[in-house]
Write a protein that holds these residues in place. Structure first.
Motif, PDB file in Angstrom:
ATOM      1  N   PRO A 116       0.813  -1.233   0.000  1.00  0.00           N
ATOM      2  CA  PRO A 116       0.000   0.000   0.000  1.00  0.00           C
ATOM      3  C   PRO A 116       0.840   1.274   0.000  1.00  0.00           C
ATOM      4  O   PRO A 116       0.320   2.350  -0.320  1.00  0.00           O
ATOM      5  CB  PRO A 116      -0.817  -0.116   1.294  1.00  0.00           C
ATOM      6  N   ASP A 117       2.139   1.159   0.334  1.00  0.00           N
ATOM      7  CA  ASP A 117       2.994   2.352   0.266  1.00  0.00           C
ATOM      8  C   ASP A 117       3.088   2.887  -1.157  1.00  0.00           C
ATOM      9  O   ASP A 117       3.475   4.048  -1.360  1.00  0.00           O
ATOM     10  CB  ASP A 117       4.420   2.020   0.737  1.00  0.00           C
ATOM     11  N   TYR A 118       2.799   2.035  -2.145  1.00  0.00           N
ATOM     12  CA  TYR A 118       2.908   2.464  -3.542  1.00  0.00           C
ATOM     13  C   TYR A 118       1.539   2.600  -4.213  1.00  0.00           C
ATOM     14  O   TYR A 118       1.429   2.590  -5.427  1.00  0.00           O
ATOM     15  CB  TYR A 118       3.821   1.502  -4.307  1.00  0.00           C
ATOM     16  N   HIS A 119       0.484   2.705  -3.386  1.00  0.00           N
ATOM     17  CA  HIS A 119      -0.855   3.032  -3.896  1.00  0.00           C
ATOM     18  C   HIS A 119      -1.146   4.491  -3.571  1.00  0.00           C
ATOM     19  O   HIS A 119      -0.522   5.072  -2.683  1.00  0.00           O
ATOM     20  CB  HIS A 119      -1.924   2.178  -3.190  1.00  0.00           C
ATOM     21  N   LEU A 120      -2.125   5.065  -4.283  1.00  0.00           N
ATOM     22  CA  LEU A 120      -2.669   6.333  -3.789  1.00  0.00           C
ATOM     23  C   LEU A 120      -3.425   6.045  -2.495  1.00  0.00           C
ATOM     24  O   LEU A 120      -3.979   4.959  -2.316  1.00  0.00           O
ATOM     25  CB  LEU A 120      -3.631   6.957  -4.805  1.00  0.00           C
ATOM     26  N   PRO A 121      -3.474   7.025  -1.579  1.00  0.00           N
ATOM     27  CA  PRO A 121      -4.278   6.807  -0.367  1.00  0.00           C
ATOM     28  C   PRO A 121      -5.760   6.706  -0.734  1.00  0.00           C
ATOM     29  O   PRO A 121      -6.230   7.397  -1.648  1.00  0.00           O
ATOM     30  CB  PRO A 121      -3.991   8.050   0.474  1.00  0.00           C
ATOM     31  N   GLY A 122      -6.490   5.835  -0.057  1.00  0.00           N
ATOM     32  CA  GLY A 122      -7.945   5.750  -0.257  1.00  0.00           C
ATOM     33  C   GLY A 122      -8.328   5.254  -1.626  1.00  0.00           C
ATOM     34  O   GLY A 122      -9.050   5.928  -2.361  1.00  0.00           O
ATOM     35  N   ILE A 123      -7.842   4.072  -2.004  1.00  0.00           N
ATOM     36  CA  ILE A 123      -8.070   3.611  -3.375  1.00  0.00           C
ATOM     37  C   ILE A 123      -9.553   3.330  -3.628  1.00  0.00           C
ATOM     38  O   ILE A 123     -10.277   2.869  -2.760  1.00  0.00           O
ATOM     39  CB  ILE A 123      -7.232   2.349  -3.698  1.00  0.00           C
ATOM     40  N   SER A 124     -10.005   3.657  -4.831  1.00  0.00           N
ATOM     41  CA  SER A 124     -11.393   3.441  -5.238  1.00  0.00           C
ATOM     42  C   SER A 124     -11.593   1.980  -5.635  1.00  0.00           C
ATOM     43  O   SER A 124     -10.642   1.215  -5.752  1.00  0.00           O
ATOM     44  CB  SER A 124     -11.715   4.336  -6.438  1.00  0.00           C
ATOM     45  N   HIS A 125     -12.849   1.620  -5.860  1.00  0.00           N
ATOM     46  CA  HIS A 125     -13.142   0.264  -6.328  1.00  0.00           C
ATOM     47  C   HIS A 125     -13.328   0.218  -7.833  1.00  0.00           C
ATOM     48  O   HIS A 125     -13.633  -0.835  -8.388  1.00  0.00           O
ATOM     49  CB  HIS A 125     -14.400  -0.263  -5.628  1.00  0.00           C
ATOM     50  N   THR A 126     -13.237   1.363  -8.504  1.00  0.00           N
ATOM     51  CA  THR A 126     -13.560   1.396  -9.929  1.00  0.00           C
ATOM     52  C   THR A 126     -12.428   1.946 -10.797  1.00  0.00           C
ATOM     53  O   THR A 126     -12.516   1.862 -12.019  1.00  0.00           O
ATOM     54  CB  THR A 126     -14.796   2.303 -10.163  1.00  0.00           C
ATOM     55  N   PHE A 127     -11.376   2.497 -10.226  1.00  0.00           N
ATOM     56  CA  PHE A 127     -10.366   3.162 -11.049  1.00  0.00           C
ATOM     57  C   PHE A 127      -8.967   2.833 -10.514  1.00  0.00           C
ATOM     58  O   PHE A 127      -8.242   3.703 -10.037  1.00  0.00           O
ATOM     59  CB  PHE A 127     -10.638   4.664 -11.066  1.00  0.00           C
ATOM     60  N   HIS A 128      -8.622   1.543 -10.617  1.00  0.00           N
ATOM     61  CA  HIS A 128      -7.283   1.141 -10.199  1.00  0.00           C
ATOM     62  C   HIS A 128      -6.208   1.672 -11.137  1.00  0.00           C
ATOM     63  O   HIS A 128      -5.047   1.755 -10.757  1.00  0.00           O
ATOM     64  CB  HIS A 128      -7.218  -0.386 -10.092  1.00  0.00           C
ATOM     65  N   GLY A 129      -6.579   2.032 -12.367  1.00  0.00           N
ATOM     66  CA  GLY A 129      -5.634   2.699 -13.260  1.00  0.00           C
ATOM     67  C   GLY A 129      -5.020   3.915 -12.598  1.00  0.00           C
ATOM     68  O   GLY A 129      -3.805   4.150 -12.685  1.00  0.00           O
ATOM     69  N   ARG A 130      -5.839   4.671 -11.911  1.00  0.00           N
ATOM     70  CA  ARG A 130      -5.375   5.878 -11.216  1.00  0.00           C
ATOM     71  C   ARG A 130      -4.732   5.550  -9.878  1.00  0.00           C
ATOM     72  O   ARG A 130      -3.697   6.118  -9.529  1.00  0.00           O
ATOM     73  CB  ARG A 130      -6.591   6.790 -10.980  1.00  0.00           C
ATOM     74  N   ASP A 131      -5.329   4.622  -9.152  1.00  0.00           N
ATOM     75  CA  ASP A 131      -4.987   4.452  -7.730  1.00  0.00           C
ATOM     76  C   ASP A 131      -3.886   3.421  -7.483  1.00  0.00           C
ATOM     77  O   ASP A 131      -3.184   3.494  -6.476  1.00  0.00           O
ATOM     78  CB  ASP A 131      -6.241   4.044  -6.952  1.00  0.00           C
ATOM     79  N   ILE A 132      -3.733   2.443  -8.370  1.00  0.00           N
ATOM     80  CA  ILE A 132      -2.748   1.367  -8.175  1.00  0.00           C
ATOM     81  C   ILE A 132      -1.754   1.277  -9.334  1.00  0.00           C
ATOM     82  O   ILE A 132      -0.542   1.262  -9.121  1.00  0.00           O
ATOM     83  CB  ILE A 132      -3.463   0.003  -7.998  1.00  0.00           C
ATOM     84  N   PHE A 133      -2.267   1.226 -10.578  1.00  0.00           N
ATOM     85  CA  PHE A 133      -1.367   0.966 -11.712  1.00  0.00           C
ATOM     86  C   PHE A 133      -0.473   2.165 -12.033  1.00  0.00           C
ATOM     87  O   PHE A 133       0.723   2.010 -12.272  1.00  0.00           O
ATOM     88  CB  PHE A 133      -2.164   0.548 -12.950  1.00  0.00           C
ATOM     89  N   SER A 134      -1.052   3.370 -12.075  1.00  0.00           N
ATOM     90  CA  SER A 134      -0.232   4.549 -12.399  1.00  0.00           C
ATOM     91  C   SER A 134       0.847   4.811 -11.356  1.00  0.00           C
ATOM     92  O   SER A 134       2.012   5.050 -11.723  1.00  0.00           O
ATOM     93  CB  SER A 134      -1.106   5.799 -12.560  1.00  0.00           C
TER      94      SER A 134
END
Lengths: 281, 281, 281
Positions: A116-134
């Motif tokens: 989670p250190d490399y995720h955006l804080p507060g990841i959504s359930h619909t836009f992992h492109g923004r929150d996890i992959f990018s």
């Protein structure tokens, strides 16, 4: 430095989704060069994305990070992954979208993006492109070791390979794999290469289990597609008059059917997955 | 350095308008990073642009310059402005396009772009994006103080806020605000956040005068949109079978109606501005 | 450093063709800034590309490399060329696509891209944009002298100039040259410039053999286009009520017919090449 991140999605360009992913990446890696492969993959068409990636990756430098977000399973338990190879690092959902390109590359390391250190804080359930992959792509472009991003993963999901059946030295079957902006019909029959000005060699390119076909004469074959039969494989569209159908070797090495200065897709009315056959005289 | 300039226009990509603005900006600020939010805003649709900007700005670093050209009043006396905040500098026509984002930001300084030293020579009457707004954005990215660009302006024009009426603890009314590339229907009912796996909280996000609604159970609500009534708010599209309608919290926090691997806009036939209601059991 | 390469093609954005060209260029010149003019030129429409280039080039810095790939003759003996001028280096097929812009620039050197050291290995017969033109553009951005790329060429192919006939001081004939994203109808009647708030001057801009027309009063002319006759040339779309047709001087100096906040192309049903006439009272 100045690593390139190459983007491939089905997000289109009519929303800010792609722009937002770029904002996220530049916030993490301000020196990244962001290049669009295309964002016009048909929604959720994993196989089309896998094909487009295969035709593109080799033209980028080996230190490129490829970010592929075609993700019908977002919000379900499918894994987000990163795969390091000798030609590129690939960040994508584990749904097979990497399987065509990975048939050509050796996997050095593959991980699940669980840290989670490399995720955006507060990841959504619909836009992992923004929150996890990018964020993952940007941290990798920054030089973060891939092993920091999460634990290893084995047995990545693979797609069925496109149809390429060499049923005899006189009969080859394939399918329509892609129709491009010009209406050119690109088939699964490849990789084709000219060995002399008149002869071609066929090497399966999606990891299919066929042997290389001995070199054959381009003029000895009939191509059957839609309701048409074409004779011979040409070297360029200019080899036939404007408005005329021609079969030739496309820019990625597949058999391609086009119309000089026109649209073959319109002329023939074929769609993705339609059969294409080569019969030798 | 290497400031980012993020572009948002209704210019489309079929002409050279956007490319020309980028040429102007790179001539003035060669180190600028130029990022497209989207250029597919409906022609002259100020409200859609204001919404898209609101969903995007926070993913860019605070020193980003945002260049927004949706400008039905080009050539009339509407003012060209630049607005400095603690999260971004915004260059746009004063027609309300900044009002959704400015409801979330403190204005530090706002000026009218009157100083001809920062215009292209011989400005046209039809393309201030090229002649006034792009040079201003590039000079700001270069570090030119905003006060150099022209005199201060107060009382910026604001748009009507999107409909969000909490008529009782059991009835919430909103409207369709945006339909995205996938056919997902994005409503004005937000900002919604999950407080537990089953409960949601609603905080108005466009500056509307409603209080935060106490947390409520996601399964207690019926969503009425088009001729359909849906029960419950889901966590992801994957929570329903492919082809099925679902209401969920979209990636920007608004109530969103979509079809798993399909198009809700096509299924429901709704358009921008159509009403959406939430009724609690 | 950080040279800009500006791209103009008919490749669209739905395939990876443009992305692949960018990968090739960044592999050769990692510091290049890659800017899209547009990729939505109608397939094989050389004349439209020549026009778009003319309206754009002057907004880029003089050391820009322009890469233009609209190439119906790919795979035939048409020459791939590079042309050095005092405002830009232009890389393109020799099919006339540069002729409008070269009517305004002095050619310093023009060469044929024959040196295989500056091609990709194993060039295809269908995608010289990737295999010949992109490497040339990237090497030129790197500072490689143009004379390294191949032998000189003289007598470049030129297109017929757009129709601009000043048949008398009271009659001017032109044609529809372009229809933009907003439905504005852009004509070959230009370059027009306001000399006073009421008077205009006409200087042919495509190298046509007409003299500069003395300044004339904007309100003295009738514009005939489609089945409509409009009186007077306005200064901006805002000069007429929303929904109303107006003739004005567009952002590139041509006579343009538009509808304030609407589409003139839709209202008038005209297409490229249709005649436009100016008659003086």
């Amino acid at each position: 430095m100045n690593k390139t991140i190459a983007l491939l999605t089905d997000f289109g360009l009519s929303d800010s989704y792609v722009g937002v992913m770029k904002g996220v990446m530049l916030s993490i890696c301000p020196s990244a060069r962001l290049i669009d492969l295309t964002h016009a993959i048909q929604p959720q068409n994993i196989r089309q994305a896998a094909y487009v990636l295969l035709t593109a990756y080799r033209y980028f430098s080996p230190d490129t990070v490829f970010l592929i977000v075609v993700d019908p399973g977002v919000g379900t338990p499918r894994e987000p992954i990163a795969v390091q190879t000798h030609h590129g690092i690939y960040v994508a959902p584990d749904n097979g979208v990497l399987s065509y390109v990975l048939a050509h590359l050796e996997i050095e390391r593959a991980v699940m993006l669980h840290n989670p250190d490399y995720h955006l804080p507060g990841i959504s359930h619909t836009f992992h492109g923004r929150d996890i992959f990018s964020p993952a792509a940007a941290h990798l472009a920054n030089g973060t070791p891939i092993t920091e991003l999460g634990p290893p993963i084995n047995n990545l999901i693979t797609l069925n390979t496109p149809v390429l059946a060499i049923t005899s030295p006189r009969h080859i079957c394939g399918e329509v794999l892609h129709i491009d902006h010009f209406g050119n019909i690109i088939t699964s029959i490849g990789f084709l290469a000219w060995t002399t000005p008149d002869t071609l060699e066929l090497t399966p390119q999606f990891g299919q289990n066929h042997p290389t076909l001995p070199a054959f004469r381009a003029n000895d074959w009939h191509i059957i597609v839609g309701s048409q039969q074409l004779k011979g494989i040409r070297r360029s569209y200019g080899a036939v008059p404007p408005g005329t159908l021609a079969a030739l070797v496309g820019s990625s090495g597949q058999l391609e059917i086009g119309v000089n200065q026109g649209s073959a897709a319109q002329a023939l009315g074929v769609t993705l997955g339609d059969p294409v056959a080569l019969n030798r005289e």
